[in-house]
Design a protein around this motif. Structure first.
Motif, PDB file in Angstrom:
ATOM      1  N   LEU A 179       0.841  -1.208   0.000  1.00  0.00           N
ATOM      2  CA  LEU A 179       0.000   0.000   0.000  1.00  0.00           C
ATOM      3  C   LEU A 179       0.873   1.254   0.000  1.00  0.00           C
ATOM      4  CD1 LEU A 179      -2.770  -0.942   2.605  1.00  0.00           C
ATOM      5  CD2 LEU A 179      -2.931  -0.997   0.117  1.00  0.00           C
ATOM      6  N   GLN A 180       1.927   1.212   0.804  1.00  0.00           N
ATOM      7  CA  GLN A 180       2.813   2.373   0.898  1.00  0.00           C
ATOM      8  C   GLN A 180       3.594   2.574  -0.391  1.00  0.00           C
ATOM      9  OE1 GLN A 180       5.715   2.093   4.028  1.00  0.00           O
ATOM     10  NE2 GLN A 180       6.258   4.253   3.920  1.00  0.00           N
ATOM     11  N   LYS A 181       4.169   1.498  -0.939  1.00  0.00           N
ATOM     12  CA  LYS A 181       4.970   1.605  -2.156  1.00  0.00           C
ATOM     13  C   LYS A 181       4.145   2.079  -3.347  1.00  0.00           C
ATOM     14  CE  LYS A 181       8.608  -1.851  -1.284  1.00  0.00           C
ATOM     15  NZ  LYS A 181       9.198  -3.121  -1.779  1.00  0.00           N
ATOM     16  N   CYS A 182       2.930   1.563  -3.452  1.00  0.00           N
ATOM     17  CA  CYS A 182       2.082   1.894  -4.607  1.00  0.00           C
ATOM     18  C   CYS A 182       1.255   3.153  -4.362  1.00  0.00           C
ATOM     19  CB  CYS A 182       1.161   0.723  -4.930  1.00  0.00           C
ATOM     20  SG  CYS A 182       2.034  -0.726  -5.540  1.00  0.00           S
ATOM     21  N   GLN A 183       1.377   3.700  -3.151  1.00  0.00           N
ATOM     22  CA  GLN A 183       0.693   4.958  -2.806  1.00  0.00           C
ATOM     23  C   GLN A 183      -0.819   4.843  -2.999  1.00  0.00           C
ATOM     24  OE1 GLN A 183       2.647   8.126  -4.979  1.00  0.00           O
ATOM     25  NE2 GLN A 183       4.602   7.782  -3.985  1.00  0.00           N
ATOM     26  N   VAL A 184      -1.379   3.781  -2.487  1.00  0.00           N
ATOM     27  CA  VAL A 184      -2.829   3.585  -2.508  1.00  0.00           C
ATOM     28  C   VAL A 184      -3.315   3.438  -1.063  1.00  0.00           C
ATOM     29  CG1 VAL A 184      -2.930   2.578  -4.809  1.00  0.00           C
ATOM     30  CG2 VAL A 184      -2.539   1.088  -2.833  1.00  0.00           C
ATOM     31  N   ASN A 185      -4.637   3.597  -0.887  1.00  0.00           N
ATOM     32  CA  ASN A 185      -5.185   3.662   0.475  1.00  0.00           C
ATOM     33  C   ASN A 185      -5.678   2.332   1.012  1.00  0.00           C
ATOM     34  OD1 ASN A 185      -4.836   6.535   0.672  1.00  0.00           O
ATOM     35  ND2 ASN A 185      -6.584   6.748  -0.713  1.00  0.00           N
ATOM     36  N   ASN A 186      -6.025   1.419   0.126  1.00  0.00           N
ATOM     37  CA  ASN A 186      -6.607   0.165   0.605  1.00  0.00           C
ATOM     38  C   ASN A 186      -6.385  -0.941  -0.401  1.00  0.00           C
ATOM     39  OD1 ASN A 186      -8.763   0.468  -1.385  1.00  0.00           O
ATOM     40  ND2 ASN A 186      -9.540   2.073  -0.004  1.00  0.00           N
ATOM     41  N   THR A 187      -6.806  -2.150  -0.023  1.00  0.00           N
ATOM     42  CA  THR A 187      -6.589  -3.318  -0.872  1.00  0.00           C
ATOM     43  C   THR A 187      -7.361  -3.228  -2.178  1.00  0.00           C
ATOM     44  OG1 THR A 187      -6.239  -4.714   1.074  1.00  0.00           O
ATOM     45  CG2 THR A 187      -6.753  -5.840  -0.978  1.00  0.00           C
ATOM     46  N   VAL A 188      -8.547  -2.639  -2.139  1.00  0.00           N
ATOM     47  CA  VAL A 188      -9.342  -2.494  -3.363  1.00  0.00           C
ATOM     48  C   VAL A 188      -8.582  -1.677  -4.400  1.00  0.00           C
ATOM     49  CG1 VAL A 188     -11.452  -1.540  -4.370  1.00  0.00           C
ATOM     50  CG2 VAL A 188     -11.548  -2.743  -2.184  1.00  0.00           C
ATOM     51  N   GLU A 189      -7.999  -0.564  -3.982  1.00  0.00           N
ATOM     52  CA  GLU A 189      -7.227   0.277  -4.896  1.00  0.00           C
ATOM     53  C   GLU A 189      -5.981  -0.457  -5.383  1.00  0.00           C
ATOM     54  OE1 GLU A 189      -6.338   4.054  -3.226  1.00  0.00           O
ATOM     55  OE2 GLU A 189      -8.449   4.592  -2.870  1.00  0.00           O
ATOM     56  N   LEU A 190      -5.402  -1.257  -4.482  1.00  0.00           N
ATOM     57  CA  LEU A 190      -4.215  -2.027  -4.858  1.00  0.00           C
ATOM     58  C   LEU A 190      -4.558  -3.060  -5.930  1.00  0.00           C
ATOM     59  CD1 LEU A 190      -1.206  -2.533  -4.240  1.00  0.00           C
ATOM     60  CD2 LEU A 190      -1.948  -4.193  -2.494  1.00  0.00           C
ATOM     61  N   VAL A 191      -5.667  -3.737  -5.766  1.00  0.00           N
ATOM     62  CA  VAL A 191      -6.107  -4.735  -6.747  1.00  0.00           C
ATOM     63  C   VAL A 191      -6.412  -4.062  -8.081  1.00  0.00           C
ATOM     64  CG1 VAL A 191      -7.954  -6.352  -7.340  1.00  0.00           C
ATOM     65  CG2 VAL A 191      -6.958  -6.370  -5.045  1.00  0.00           C
ATOM     66  N   ARG A 192      -7.055  -2.903  -8.033  1.00  0.00           N
ATOM     67  CA  ARG A 192      -7.365  -2.174  -9.268  1.00  0.00           C
ATOM     68  C   ARG A 192      -6.072  -1.771  -9.990  1.00  0.00           C
ATOM     69  NH1 ARG A 192     -10.179   1.835  -7.269  1.00  0.00           N
ATOM     70  NH2 ARG A 192     -12.166   0.726  -7.435  1.00  0.00           N
ATOM     71  N   LEU A 193      -5.091  -1.358  -9.218  1.00  0.00           N
ATOM     72  CA  LEU A 193      -3.797  -0.985  -9.806  1.00  0.00           C
ATOM     73  C   LEU A 193      -3.156  -2.192 -10.489  1.00  0.00           C
ATOM     74  CD1 LEU A 193      -1.863   1.515  -9.918  1.00  0.00           C
ATOM     75  CD2 LEU A 193      -0.677   0.512  -7.971  1.00  0.00           C
ATOM     76  N   TYR A 194      -3.269  -3.338  -9.835  1.00  0.00           N
ATOM     77  CA  TYR A 194      -2.749  -4.587 -10.407  1.00  0.00           C
ATOM     78  C   TYR A 194      -3.437  -4.896 -11.739  1.00  0.00           C
ATOM     79  CZ  TYR A 194      -2.319  -9.654 -11.069  1.00  0.00           C
ATOM     80  OH  TYR A 194      -2.102 -10.892 -11.604  1.00  0.00           O
ATOM     81  N   LEU A 195      -4.749  -4.832 -11.756  1.00  0.00           N
ATOM     82  CA  LEU A 195      -5.503  -5.175 -12.954  1.00  0.00           C
ATOM     83  C   LEU A 195      -5.208  -4.208 -14.104  1.00  0.00           C
ATOM     84  CD1 LEU A 195      -8.948  -6.074 -11.334  1.00  0.00           C
ATOM     85  CD2 LEU A 195      -7.220  -7.641 -12.213  1.00  0.00           C
TER      86      LEU A 195
END
Length: 217
Positions: A195-211
């Motif tokens: 979350l910190q490295k990708c500068q996102v707030n939560n897992t949902v945003e992290l998954v969206r970034l992945y996709l």
């Protein structure tokens, strides 16, 4: 048909003599000088203003790159063709970045060498097949690197990417820990770090970034 005036420079005297003897066999080439160091080559270039300077990439005295700068500064018509045993990317791209007009290796046969001289004398560029392959590979690697640099997912470590992939599959921290033989605490730390490295707030945003970026891996 106007003759192509040529100056040849190579720090190996035997190679210089051999190449010079080959060039003298062609009626349309006028070899005005064959020397063994950059200082002598530069004097001949200034004196004769040849159509082509055929030079090794490494030689004593003035470097070929200094000669190119002087050619440009004095606005001389001379084109520069590198004839070298070196075909590594470092040498090739240094030559390209310093304004050479062609680059062939010393493994080239006489027909290719003469063709290269004719080509650069006409104002075009010429690169032997080996050098072209080095150039193409270099550009591909650069493009790939640029693509990786622009992909936010690539800030993650290999293990973090494994955790993220399992998150996308719907596994929770306990299941991921079991799958990767890690402790739940370690998985939780990986999730927090991502979350910190990708500068996102939560897992949902992290998954969206992945996709959005998975195809760029």
């Amino acid at each position: 048909m106007n003759k192509i005036t040529v100056v040849l420079v190579d720090d190996h005297a035997i190679l210089t003599e051999g190449t010079a003897s080959i060039l003298k066999e062609y009626d349309f080439i006028d070899l005005v000088g064959a020397v063994n160091d950059g200082q002598q080559a530069f004097k001949l270039v200034v004196e004769h203003k040849p159509d082509v300077l055929v030079a090794d990439i490494s030689m004593p005295g003035i470097s070929i790159f200094d000669i190119i700068q002087e050619i440009e500064k004095k606005q001389l018509p001379t084109k520069v063709l590198i004839l070298s045993m070196h075909d590594s990317p470092n040498y090739v791209f240094k030559a390209l970045n310093n304004g050479v007009n062609g680059y062939i290796t010393k493994y080239a046969d006489r027909e290719e060498m003469v063709k290269a001289i004719q080509t650069v004398a006409q104002g075009d560029e010429y690169y032997s097949q080996t050098i072209t392959q080095v150039i193409v590979k270099g550009f591909k690697e650069k493009k790939s690197q640029e693509s990786n640099d622009q992909n936010p997912i690539n800030v993650l470590s290999k293990r973090e990417k494994e955790v993220l992939t399992l998150l996308v599959e719907g596994l929770n921290s306990k299941q991921i820990a079991e799958r990767l033989f890690l402790s739940e605490r370690t998985v939780s730390n990986h999730r927090a770090n991502m979350l910190q490295k990708c500068q996102v707030n939560n897992t949902v945003e992290l998954v969206r970034l992945y996709l959005d970026n998975v195809n760029k891996w």
